[in-house]
Enzyme design. Structure first.
Site, PDB file in Angstrom:
ATOM      1  N   ASP A  18      64.393  44.120  -7.173  1.00 27.29           N
ATOM      2  CA  ASP A  18      64.110  42.709  -7.493  1.00 27.29           C
ATOM      3  C   ASP A  18      64.902  41.849  -6.517  1.00 27.29           C
ATOM      4  OD1 ASP A  18      63.762  40.218  -8.498  1.00 27.29           O
ATOM      5  OD2 ASP A  18      64.675  40.610 -10.466  1.00 27.29           O
TER       6      ASP A  18
ATOM      7  N   TRP B 252      51.111  37.706  39.980  1.00 33.80           N
ATOM      8  CA  TRP B 252      50.335  38.215  41.110  1.00 33.80           C
ATOM      9  C   TRP B 252      51.281  38.927  42.099  1.00 33.80           C
ATOM     10  CZ3 TRP B 252      50.631  36.996  46.373  1.00 33.80           C
ATOM     11  CH2 TRP B 252      49.631  37.585  47.158  1.00 33.80           C
TER      12      TRP B 252
ATOM     13  N   ASP C  69      34.809  44.537  52.263  1.00 34.62           N
ATOM     14  CA  ASP C  69      35.378  43.635  51.248  1.00 34.62           C
ATOM     15  C   ASP C  69      34.701  42.270  51.333  1.00 34.62           C
ATOM     16  OD1 ASP C  69      37.717  42.141  49.710  1.00 34.62           O
ATOM     17  OD2 ASP C  69      38.170  44.272  49.528  1.00 34.62           O
TER      18      ASP C  69
ATOM     19  N   ARG D 140      41.476  28.902  43.316  1.00 29.73           N
ATOM     20  CA  ARG D 140      40.994  29.492  44.562  1.00 29.73           C
ATOM     21  C   ARG D 140      39.637  28.875  44.953  1.00 29.73           C
ATOM     22  NH1 ARG D 140      39.271  35.489  46.738  1.00 29.73           N
ATOM     23  NH2 ARG D 140      40.789  35.626  48.375  1.00 29.73           N
TER      24      ARG D 140
ATOM     25  N   TRP E 233      34.717  45.493  42.098  1.00 29.68           N
ATOM     26  CA  TRP E 233      34.340  44.353  41.232  1.00 29.68           C
ATOM     27  C   TRP E 233      35.588  43.488  41.041  1.00 29.68           C
ATOM     28  CZ3 TRP E 233      29.921  43.797  37.555  1.00 29.68           C
ATOM     29  CH2 TRP E 233      30.087  42.726  36.668  1.00 29.68           C
ATOM     30  N   ASP E 234      35.575  42.323  41.645  1.00 32.85           N
ATOM     31  CA  ASP E 234      36.772  41.473  41.653  1.00 32.85           C
ATOM     32  C   ASP E 234      36.651  40.332  40.648  1.00 32.85           C
ATOM     33  OD1 ASP E 234      39.269  40.618  42.511  1.00 32.85           O
ATOM     34  OD2 ASP E 234      38.758  40.804  44.631  1.00 32.85           O
TER      35      ASP E 234
ATOM     36  N   ASN F  21      38.878  36.618  40.485  1.00 24.98           N
ATOM     37  CA  ASN F  21      40.029  36.019  41.149  1.00 24.98           C
ATOM     38  C   ASN F  21      40.542  34.693  40.605  1.00 24.98           C
ATOM     39  OD1 ASN F  21      40.921  37.880  43.112  1.00 24.98           O
ATOM     40  ND2 ASN F  21      39.025  37.543  44.239  1.00 24.98           N
TER      41      ASN F  21
ATOM     42  N   CYS G 277      39.085  45.005  39.848  1.00 22.42           N
ATOM     43  CA  CYS G 277      40.152  44.318  40.573  1.00 22.42           C
ATOM     44  C   CYS G 277      40.223  42.911  40.024  1.00 22.42           C
ATOM     45  CB  CYS G 277      39.761  44.304  42.059  1.00 22.42           C
ATOM     46  SG  CYS G 277      40.857  43.336  43.108  1.00 22.42           S
TER      47      CYS G 277
ATOM     48  N   ASP H 261      47.549  43.474  44.782  1.00 20.91           N
ATOM     49  CA  ASP H 261      47.333  42.976  46.152  1.00 20.91           C
ATOM     50  C   ASP H 261      48.565  43.215  47.004  1.00 20.91           C
ATOM     51  OD1 ASP H 261      44.760  42.171  45.969  1.00 20.91           O
ATOM     52  OD2 ASP H 261      45.185  40.045  45.644  1.00 20.91           O
TER      53      ASP H 261
HETATM   54  C1  GLA Z   1      41.302  39.633  45.780  1.00 23.73           C
HETATM   55  C2  GLA Z   1      41.482  41.130  45.884  1.00 23.73           C
HETATM   56  C3  GLA Z   1      41.706  41.531  47.313  1.00 23.73           C
HETATM   57  C4  GLA Z   1      40.529  41.079  48.142  1.00 23.73           C
HETATM   58  C5  GLA Z   1      40.326  39.582  47.989  1.00 23.73           C
HETATM   59  C6  GLA Z   1      39.063  39.130  48.674  1.00 23.73           C
HETATM   60  O1  GLA Z   1      42.469  38.963  46.057  1.00 23.73           O
HETATM   61  O2  GLA Z   1      42.534  41.554  45.081  1.00 23.73           O
HETATM   62  O3  GLA Z   1      41.871  42.919  47.415  1.00 23.73           O
HETATM   63  O4  GLA Z   1      39.375  41.767  47.733  1.00 23.73           O
HETATM   64  O5  GLA Z   1      40.241  39.209  46.627  1.00 23.73           O
HETATM   65  O6  GLA Z   1      38.853  37.782  48.543  1.00 23.73           O
END
Ligand code: GLA
Length: 730
Positions: free
Chosen positions: A54, A201, A368, A445, A479-480, A482, A528, A550
């Protein structure tokens, strides 16, 4: 032995396999309590129950006069708020009376073989129903007609329990889900340290270890992605735990969006952890007869330290999460042109790199960013996924053929979830970007985020990719993604539903990727997000590799790869040798250490091969040959961390084959030191009775693990490294 048992007499569930036990109990008031999670116990006799006391200011169950039982203190499985428990709740469900008070009681349970899939969400799977058993405990709030399905799957071959939660509205009125954690767990009186992976980053998954203090600690992402800043993985460890000894619990969320882990240490030294979709700004309207499914959390336990915990995650993700034809397959050595050329390339430049790559034995060329729309910088053309005509004179289809003719595979970069202001797509559909009507839009960006919660937006991007793949033979896609989400609002939804947009985006993304990988099963996908900004188990369900960071500087990568390896297997970690001075840190390191660091992952290069000296080319060719020879050991062998870059000047890790007949050991020393003490490196995980040949000398497995061996005392200079190969001597 895999088992889930319900004991009628003690009203307890016992989930166990050879390594772990997990115990839940049904208490008075049909409250589902937590009893135990940890090392296996053979049998539970029913006498370890939460003490009845309690306590002042601890309310009792509605309608009960029993002062010694209170939700305020008892260990629970899926607690709510407002019925006496004042700690962090697992759920917040706003009802028509404006409250979030609930009273969930155990209604029934089911036990069955196998593991159900999660609708619309990534999750671990079993191929054979004997590989796992599942317990579903159904809780009911009779007043509102709400049901919670708590799902627990225990795997037979690993110390892992997968949990998720589903809420079903069986009532007559809608409710608003403001939080539905994938799991909650309460630990009794245990001093814990918290281990988590934070960063930013180019500095992802830095290992932080801290004592858990009273109060609430929140580890989260509100970015619309799992994020560079806080990976959705945490551990609760005993303060004395090391890589090789001690108890540790891991929690890995299989989700790629905004997430939240709350850890609360209460005044009785009890620790509650909840994990799931971020409840901050989350609102999901659930109409009658609708259900909401949470993502899955993979809980693992080790009483043999952090390495063993990582091993269980590595095995689990390789065996029960990664799918398709690349599962357990050796991944190609690649050359990526990003740091070699950035946007400034033409076909001659690319083919010059490919020609050198061919001579070195590299297997895959990745084109890329910069091949589409009018993309000559990062300010334009996202959303226009057709060839930048004129940039590659022969056209991409012919470039791909040329590359195939040289014996390499061809890969290409996409950023499907994004849209540039300066793009044909934006001019045609400015409303397809996430935005709040009338408000300004934040660029990141120079790009916006497409509203992937909308079907027509996804369909359009999908069609563009399909048209491209039908024209250009592609073996690999990077496949990014950003930027992170701002001004999150979906045009198609009512204001009261806007709190669901970020999650609906994730569901849309998952559906898109599911369709894409089903339609193109021969393409190897690597995800990515500005490097490792979305390195999580959710993405790995669709894409079996991730670009780790990166930051390609070998020294920075020691920490990044070390932290990543706490949970994610080496087979998932993209890792490249790049030029010096390094583009992220300006550091100059030897090709040897750049190779030795990148080789501890899915190996590749990211520099202009056509401008190298003959010596460099010879060294790289040898690296590629060495990596290919040992690739299966590296990508799928047992990865063991020996010396931590977070604790000193030296890092070491090793790879051991399943049969323990061979091993590779990597040693790295960051800064030179005069009068360096002789470094004795002790290995782990070998067979103690085997004799190994290493550098033409014989060592017993027990010698290498107990005595160790000396690193070459003549090793000198900054950024020094040594690599050792061990093979059983027959
Ligand atoms: C990101 C990815 C990089 C490259 C750039 C291209 O920053 O992490 O490896 O592909 O985009 O714009």
């Amino acid at each position: 032995m895999l088992a889930i048992q319900f004991d009628e007499q003690t009203q307890t569930f016992h989930l166990s396999n050879d390594e772990i036990s997990y115990l839940l109990g049904i208490e008075e008031g049909e409250v589902l309590s937590h009893l135990y999670y940890g090392k296996k116990i053979a049998q539970y006799h029913g006498n370890f129950r939460y003490p009845r006391i309690d306590r002042s200011f601890s309310p009792n169950l509605p309608g009960s006069k029993n002062r010694s039982f209170s939700l305020d203190t008892v260990l629970q499985e899926y607690p709510g708020f407002g019925g006496g428990d004042f700690r962090t709740p697992a759920h917040q469900i706003r009802q028509s009376d404006g409250t979030i008070v609930t009273d969930f009681k155990v209604k029934e349970h089911q036990i069955f073989s196998g593991k159900p899939s999660l609708e619309g969400l990534p999750a671990t799977y079993v191929q054979d129903s004997e590989e796992a058993q599942t317990l579903l405990v159904i809780l009911e709030d009779r007043f509102r007609g709400l049901e919670l399905e708590l799902s627990y799957t225990i795997f037979c071959d690993s110390p892992v329990i997968a949990r998720n939660t589903r809420l079903i509205n069986k009532g007559t009125e809608k409710v608003v889900v403001e939080k539905l954690a994938s799991l909650a767990i309460d630990f009794p009186d245990t001093p814990f340290e918290l281990i988590h992976l934070n960063g930013t980053w180019a500095k992802e998954r830095m290992v932080t270890r801290e004592a858990l203090q009273p109060g609430i600690k929140i580890l989260d992402s509100k970015r619309g992605s799992s994020s560079h800043q806080q990976n959705p993985f945490v551990c609760l460890a005993s303060p004395t735990m090391t890589e090789e000894t001690g108890e540790v619990y891991g929690f890995c969320l299989v989700y790629s969006g905004s997430h939240e882990t709350m850890i609360e240490k209460d005044p009785y030294n009890q620790t509650r952890l909840t994990m799931g979709i971020n409840s901050f700004d989350f609102r999901w309207v659930l109409e009658p007869n609708e259900a909401f499914q949470s993502p899955e959390v993979l809980m693992s336990f080790s009483d043999k330290g952090l390495n063993a915990l990582s091993h269980s995650y590595h095995d689990l993700l390789n065996e029960h999460l990664v799918r398709g034809r690349f599962k357990k397959q050796e991944r190609p050595v690649l050359i990526n042109n990003w740091e070699a050329t950035y946007f400034n390339f033409d076909e001659d430049k690319l083919l010059a790199i490919v020609d050198e790559a061919e001579k070195m034995g590299i297997e895959l060329f990745v084109l890329d960013d910069g091949w589409f729309g009018k993309r000559e910088s990062d300010r334009t053309s996202l959303g226009d996924w057709y060839e930048n005509s004129g940039k590659i004179k022969m056209g991409l289809a012919n470039l791909s053929k040329e590359i195939h003719a040289r014996g390499l595979k061809f890969g290409i970069w996409f950023e499907p979830e994004m849209i540039s202001e300066d793009s044909e797509l934006y001019r045609a559909h400015p409303d397809w970007a996430l935005q709040i009507p009338g408000r300004g839009m934040s660029l990141g960006r120079d790009q916006y985020v497409l509203d992937f919660s909308r079907e027509e937006v996804r369909a359009h991007i999908y069609q563009q990719m399909k048209t491209f793949f039908d024209e250009v033979p592609v073996d690999y896609v990077k496949w990014d993604m950003n930027r992170n989400m701002t001004e999150v609002y979906s045009k198609k939804r009512a204001p009261e539903e806007q709190g669901s947009t970020a999650h609906r985006y994730m569901l849309g993304l998952y559906e898109f990727m599911e369709n894409l990988i089903a339609e193109y099963p021969t393409i190897l996908f690597e995800s990515c997000s500005g490097g490792g900004g979305r390195f999580d188990a959710g993405m790995l369900y669709y894409m079996p590799q991730t670009w780790t960071s990166d930051n390609t500087d070998a020294i920075a990568r020691l920490k990044i790869q070390y932290g990543t390896s706490l949970v994610y297997p080496v087979s998932t970690m993209g890792s490249h040798v790049s030029a010096i001075p390094n583009h992220q840190t300006s550091r100059k390191t030897s090709l040897a250490i750049r190779g030795n660091v990148a080789m501890a992952g899915v190996f590749g290069y990211e520099l202009d091969l056509s401008t190298l000296s003959t010596e460099e080319k010879v060294e790289m060719k040898a690296q590629v040959a060495f990596y290919k020879e040992h690739r299966s050991l590296i990508q799928y062998g047992r990865f063991v961390r020996l010396l931590s870059p977070f604790e000193g000047n030296e890092t070491a890790w090793m790879f051991i084959s399943d049969d323990k007949k061979e091993a590779l050991v990597f040693y790295y020393r960051v800064l030179a030191e005069a009068s360096h003490p002789p470094k004795c490196l002790k290995l782990e995980g070998l067979a103690k009775e085997k004799v190994y040949m290493m550098e033409n000398q014989l060592f017993g497995g027990d010698e290498l693990m107990n005595l160790g061996f000396y690193i070459d005392p003549s090793l000198s200079g900054d950024y020094a490294t040594q690599l050792f190969y061990l093979k059983e001597n027959n």
